[in-house]
Design a protein around this motif. Structure first.
Motif, PDB file in Angstrom:
ATOM      1  N   MET A   1       0.996  -1.272   0.002  1.00 17.82           N
ATOM      2  CA  MET A   1      -0.010  -0.141   0.111  1.00 17.82           C
ATOM      3  C   MET A   1       0.906   1.233  -0.031  1.00 17.82           C
ATOM      4  SD  MET A   1      -2.210   2.355   0.728  1.00 17.82           S
ATOM      5  CE  MET A   1      -2.207   3.619   1.913  1.00 17.82           C
ATOM      6  N   LEU A  53     -10.124  -2.708   7.780  1.00 16.23           N
ATOM      7  CA  LEU A  53      -8.867  -3.298   7.863  1.00 16.23           C
ATOM      8  C   LEU A  53      -8.546  -4.532   8.733  1.00 16.23           C
ATOM      9  CD1 LEU A  53      -7.235   0.242   8.285  1.00 16.23           C
ATOM     10  CD2 LEU A  53      -7.157  -1.156   6.191  1.00 16.23           C
ATOM     11  N   HIS A  62      -5.428  -8.954   0.951  1.00 17.28           N
ATOM     12  CA  HIS A  62      -5.706  -7.738   0.390  1.00 17.28           C
ATOM     13  C   HIS A  62      -6.786  -7.367  -0.008  1.00 17.28           C
ATOM     14  CE1 HIS A  62      -4.676  -9.822  -3.421  1.00 17.28           C
ATOM     15  NE2 HIS A  62      -5.507  -8.897  -4.004  1.00 17.28           N
ATOM     16  N   VAL A  70      -4.879  -2.514  -0.586  1.00 14.29           N
ATOM     17  CA  VAL A  70      -4.204  -2.407   0.777  1.00 14.29           C
ATOM     18  C   VAL A  70      -3.821  -3.934   1.175  1.00 14.29           C
ATOM     19  CG1 VAL A  70      -4.554  -1.810   3.317  1.00 14.29           C
ATOM     20  CG2 VAL A  70      -5.916  -0.461   1.448  1.00 14.29           C
ATOM     21  N   SER A  74       0.295  -3.781   5.647  1.00 10.00           N
ATOM     22  CA  SER A  74      -0.268  -2.316   5.900  1.00 10.00           C
ATOM     23  C   SER A  74      -1.370  -2.264   6.832  1.00 10.00           C
ATOM     24  CB  SER A  74      -0.435  -1.526   4.430  1.00 10.00           C
ATOM     25  OG  SER A  74       0.742  -1.677   3.862  1.00 10.00           O
ATOM     26  N   HIS A  99      -6.066   6.140   2.569  1.00 12.32           N
ATOM     27  CA  HIS A  99      -4.605   5.820   2.393  1.00 12.32           C
ATOM     28  C   HIS A  99      -3.765   6.414   3.253  1.00 12.32           C
ATOM     29  CE1 HIS A  99      -5.232   9.247  -0.393  1.00 12.32           C
ATOM     30  NE2 HIS A  99      -3.944   9.500  -0.351  1.00 12.32           N
ATOM     31  N   ILE A 102      -3.518   5.180   6.605  1.00 19.86           N
ATOM     32  CA  ILE A 102      -2.703   3.919   6.780  1.00 19.86           C
ATOM     33  C   ILE A 102      -1.390   4.484   6.700  1.00 19.86           C
ATOM     34  CG2 ILE A 102      -2.018   1.957   5.389  1.00 19.86           C
ATOM     35  CD1 ILE A 102      -5.061   1.929   4.436  1.00 19.86           C
TER      36      ILE A 102
END
Length: 119
Positions: A1, A53, A62, A70, A74, A99, A102
């Motif tokens: 990511m 997540l 992912h 992602v 990550s 993003h 993260i």
């Protein structure tokens, strides 16, 4: 990511990798996956991003969130940092696009682990 939508990367050339700023090799290797629809969309401030997540970590798979792939690492690092933060810091992070949230957590993790490696 890496924050660069993999769908924006035209192709991966093994002989001469394209120099696309902020795009990691994982994004290039997952390029066919980038063309699929998003698995989740989370506007800034949406706390369900953390649930997504956690699902990536639980499924060890992912996912594509808001146009960005992602990876498992990550997602797991983000959850690890997230669980250690005070609520006010969590709210600050939630105000960011997914993003960026993260990437900030990955940066925190990198700084923390770098300090531990030097001790």
């Amino acid at each position: 990511m890496c924050g660069q939508p993999a769908a924006d990367v035209p192709r991966w050339e093994t002989e001469d990798p394209p120099s696309v700023e902020f795009t990691c090799e994982d994004c290039f290797t997952l390029l066919p996956e980038a063309r699929r629809p998003d698995d989740a969309n989370h506007p800034p401030g949406d706390p369900t991003l953390i649930d997504t997540l956690r699902r990536i970590v639980a499924n060890r798979q992912h996912a594509k969130i808001d146009g960005v792939l992602v990876d498992l690492w990550s997602a797991s690092v983000t959850i690890l940092i997230w669980d250690q933060l005070r609520d006010d810091k969590r709210q600050q992070l939630l105000a960011l696009p997914s993003h960026q949230l993260i990437l900030r957590c990955v940066a925190i993790y990198t700084r923390v682990t770098a300090k531990n490696d030097h001790q």
